[in-house]
Motif scaffolding. Structure first.
Motif, PDB file in Angstrom:
ATOM      1  N   LYS A   1       0.862  -1.182   0.000  1.00  0.00           N
ATOM      2  CA  LYS A   1       0.000   0.000   0.000  1.00  0.00           C
ATOM      3  C   LYS A   1       0.898   1.231   0.000  1.00  0.00           C
ATOM      4  N   PRO A   2       0.611   2.207  -0.862  1.00  0.00           N
ATOM      5  CA  PRO A   2       1.423   3.423  -0.865  1.00  0.00           C
ATOM      6  C   PRO A   2       1.352   4.138   0.483  1.00  0.00           C
ATOM      7  N   THR A   3       2.470   4.659   0.925  1.00  0.00           N
ATOM      8  CA  THR A   3       2.515   5.382   2.197  1.00  0.00           C
ATOM      9  C   THR A   3       1.898   6.769   2.036  1.00  0.00           C
ATOM     10  N   ARG A   4       1.559   7.385   3.175  1.00  0.00           N
ATOM     11  CA  ARG A   4       1.036   8.759   3.140  1.00  0.00           C
ATOM     12  C   ARG A   4       2.055   9.707   2.518  1.00  0.00           C
ATOM     13  N   ALA A   5       3.346   9.494   2.825  1.00  0.00           N
ATOM     14  CA  ALA A   5       4.394  10.365   2.273  1.00  0.00           C
ATOM     15  C   ALA A   5       4.458  10.234   0.749  1.00  0.00           C
TER      16      ALA A   5
ATOM     17  N   ARG B   1       5.818  10.886 -10.452  1.00  0.00           N
ATOM     18  CA  ARG B   1       6.297  12.274 -10.404  1.00  0.00           C
ATOM     19  C   ARG B   1       7.795  12.261 -10.169  1.00  0.00           C
ATOM     20  N   ILE B   2       8.491  13.119 -10.881  1.00  0.00           N
ATOM     21  CA  ILE B   2       9.901  13.372 -10.605  1.00  0.00           C
ATOM     22  C   ILE B   2       9.992  14.814 -10.152  1.00  0.00           C
ATOM     23  N   ASP B   3      10.542  15.022  -8.953  1.00  0.00           N
ATOM     24  CA  ASP B   3      10.648  16.381  -8.432  1.00  0.00           C
ATOM     25  C   ASP B   3      11.886  17.068  -9.005  1.00  0.00           C
ATOM     26  N   GLY B   4      12.095  18.314  -8.647  1.00  0.00           N
ATOM     27  CA  GLY B   4      13.207  19.087  -9.168  1.00  0.00           C
ATOM     28  C   GLY B   4      14.569  18.521  -8.827  1.00  0.00           C
ATOM     29  N   ALA B   5      14.655  17.737  -7.750  1.00  0.00           N
ATOM     30  CA  ALA B   5      15.932  17.144  -7.331  1.00  0.00           C
ATOM     31  C   ALA B   5      16.176  15.779  -7.973  1.00  0.00           C
ATOM     32  N   GLY B   6      15.215  15.275  -8.743  1.00  0.00           N
ATOM     33  CA  GLY B   6      15.390  13.992  -9.415  1.00  0.00           C
ATOM     34  C   GLY B   6      14.886  12.793  -8.642  1.00  0.00           C
ATOM     35  N   GLU B   7      14.058  13.009  -7.626  1.00  0.00           N
ATOM     36  CA  GLU B   7      13.483  11.871  -6.905  1.00  0.00           C
ATOM     37  C   GLU B   7      12.223  11.416  -7.627  1.00  0.00           C
ATOM     38  N   LEU B   8      12.143  10.123  -7.892  1.00  0.00           N
ATOM     39  CA  LEU B   8      11.026   9.519  -8.615  1.00  0.00           C
ATOM     40  C   LEU B   8      10.073   8.876  -7.622  1.00  0.00           C
ATOM     41  N   PHE B   9       8.803   9.256  -7.733  1.00  0.00           N
ATOM     42  CA  PHE B   9       7.729   8.696  -6.924  1.00  0.00           C
ATOM     43  C   PHE B   9       6.770   8.010  -7.876  1.00  0.00           C
ATOM     44  N   LEU B  10       6.318   6.804  -7.538  1.00  0.00           N
ATOM     45  CA  LEU B  10       5.501   6.029  -8.472  1.00  0.00           C
ATOM     46  C   LEU B  10       4.512   5.169  -7.706  1.00  0.00           C
TER      47      LEU B  10
ATOM     48  N   ARG C   1      13.097   5.813  -3.614  1.00  0.00           N
ATOM     49  CA  ARG C   1      13.336   5.336  -2.254  1.00  0.00           C
ATOM     50  C   ARG C   1      12.145   4.510  -1.799  1.00  0.00           C
ATOM     51  N   SER C   2      12.445   3.512  -0.988  1.00  0.00           N
ATOM     52  CA  SER C   2      11.383   2.699  -0.407  1.00  0.00           C
ATOM     53  C   SER C   2      11.690   2.520   1.066  1.00  0.00           C
TER      54      SER C   2
ATOM     55  N   ASP D   1      20.993  -0.830  -0.321  1.00  0.00           N
ATOM     56  CA  ASP D   1      20.215  -1.194   0.857  1.00  0.00           C
ATOM     57  C   ASP D   1      20.788  -0.463   2.053  1.00  0.00           C
ATOM     58  N   GLY D   2      19.905   0.240   2.771  1.00  0.00           N
ATOM     59  CA  GLY D   2      20.337   1.003   3.931  1.00  0.00           C
ATOM     60  C   GLY D   2      19.853   0.379   5.214  1.00  0.00           C
ATOM     61  N   HIS D   3      19.936   1.144   6.280  1.00  0.00           N
ATOM     62  CA  HIS D   3      19.515   0.674   7.599  1.00  0.00           C
ATOM     63  C   HIS D   3      17.995   0.651   7.716  1.00  0.00           C
ATOM     64  N   HIS D   4      17.506  -0.191   8.587  1.00  0.00           N
ATOM     65  CA  HIS D   4      16.080  -0.263   8.932  1.00  0.00           C
ATOM     66  C   HIS D   4      15.186  -0.543   7.733  1.00  0.00           C
ATOM     67  N   GLY D   5      15.651  -1.345   6.794  1.00  0.00           N
ATOM     68  CA  GLY D   5      14.832  -1.734   5.662  1.00  0.00           C
ATOM     69  C   GLY D   5      14.677  -0.692   4.579  1.00  0.00           C
ATOM     70  N   ARG D   6      15.410   0.388   4.659  1.00  0.00           N
ATOM     71  CA  ARG D   6      15.321   1.431   3.631  1.00  0.00           C
ATOM     72  C   ARG D   6      16.197   1.053   2.448  1.00  0.00           C
ATOM     73  N   THR D   7      15.675   1.294   1.273  1.00  0.00           N
ATOM     74  CA  THR D   7      16.388   0.962   0.042  1.00  0.00           C
ATOM     75  C   THR D   7      16.308   2.147  -0.909  1.00  0.00           C
ATOM     76  N   GLU D   8      17.422   2.433  -1.583  1.00  0.00           N
ATOM     77  CA  GLU D   8      17.448   3.462  -2.623  1.00  0.00           C
ATOM     78  C   GLU D   8      17.773   2.802  -3.940  1.00  0.00           C
ATOM     79  N   PHE D   9      17.125   3.275  -4.986  1.00  0.00           N
ATOM     80  CA  PHE D   9      17.359   2.804  -6.347  1.00  0.00           C
ATOM     81  C   PHE D   9      17.857   4.010  -7.132  1.00  0.00           C
ATOM     82  N   ILE D  10      19.096   3.965  -7.576  1.00  0.00           N
ATOM     83  CA  ILE D  10      19.736   5.124  -8.202  1.00  0.00           C
ATOM     84  C   ILE D  10      19.999   4.816  -9.670  1.00  0.00           C
TER      85      ILE D  10
END
Length: 165
Positions: free
Chosen positions: A52-56, A82-91, A125-126, A146-155
């Motif tokens: 389920k998509p998060t509120r953020a 959406r891709i914001d001005g900084a290049g973050e992709l939300f889907l 980011r997830s 893969d980061g701490h606490h289950g956070r993952t970035e896809f670059i």
């Protein structure tokens, strides 16, 4: 852009990917995001393939700035990115259309448009180890961090690779 999608119930469904920031699409996008907001949360084995998509995430998809694209199937928004001005992709994709390849096709369309707009890098980011986002990231050729606490970035680096002479 028109893409074909294979569905369990039908042979092929046509999906249309369009730029989504025109004011005439605001109602369709609001309806889509509201449906996602009230979506039931999945637990257990289906949680990673049908997150389920998060509120953020929903708040980020609502924002202006950068650019957005939507997937329409039968005149209804079933995916939004959406891709914001900084290049973050939300889907996000509607639950009934997940695991059909629409997120990947939408991601590809976003990458193509980002290149046209001279973005140099995209990041997804997830906060969970989402199998759905991982598949999209893999298909797009992202580097996975893969980061701490289950956070993952896809670059995804969008700079053209230099050819040595």
């Amino acid at each position: 852009m028109i893409v074909g999608m294979h569905n369990e119930d039908t042979d092929t469904v046509e999906a249309l990917i369009v730029a989504a920031d025109h004011p005439s699409l605001a109602g369709d996008i609001d309806e889509f995001l509201t449906r996602l907001q009230v979506e039931r949360r999945y637990f257990g084995p289906t949680a990673s393939s049908r997150p389920k998509p998060t509120r953020a995430l929903l708040a980020s998809l609502r924002q202006r700035g950068g650019f957005r694209m939507a997937v329409f199937v039968e005149a209804q928004v079933v995916g939004l990115a959406r891709i914001d001005g900084a290049g973050e992709l939300f889907l996000a994709v509607a639950p009934e259309y997940r695991n059909e390849g629409l997120g990947t096709e939408l991601g590809r369309a976003m990458v193509e448009r980002a290149r046209q707009l001279h973005y140099t890098r995209l990041v997804m980011r997830s906060s969970h180890r989402s199998g759905a986002i991982r598949r999209v990231g893999d298909e797009l050729g992202c580097m996975v961090v893969d980061g701490h606490h289950g956070r993952t970035e896809f670059i995804l680096d969008l700079l053209p690779s230099e050819v040595s002479a």
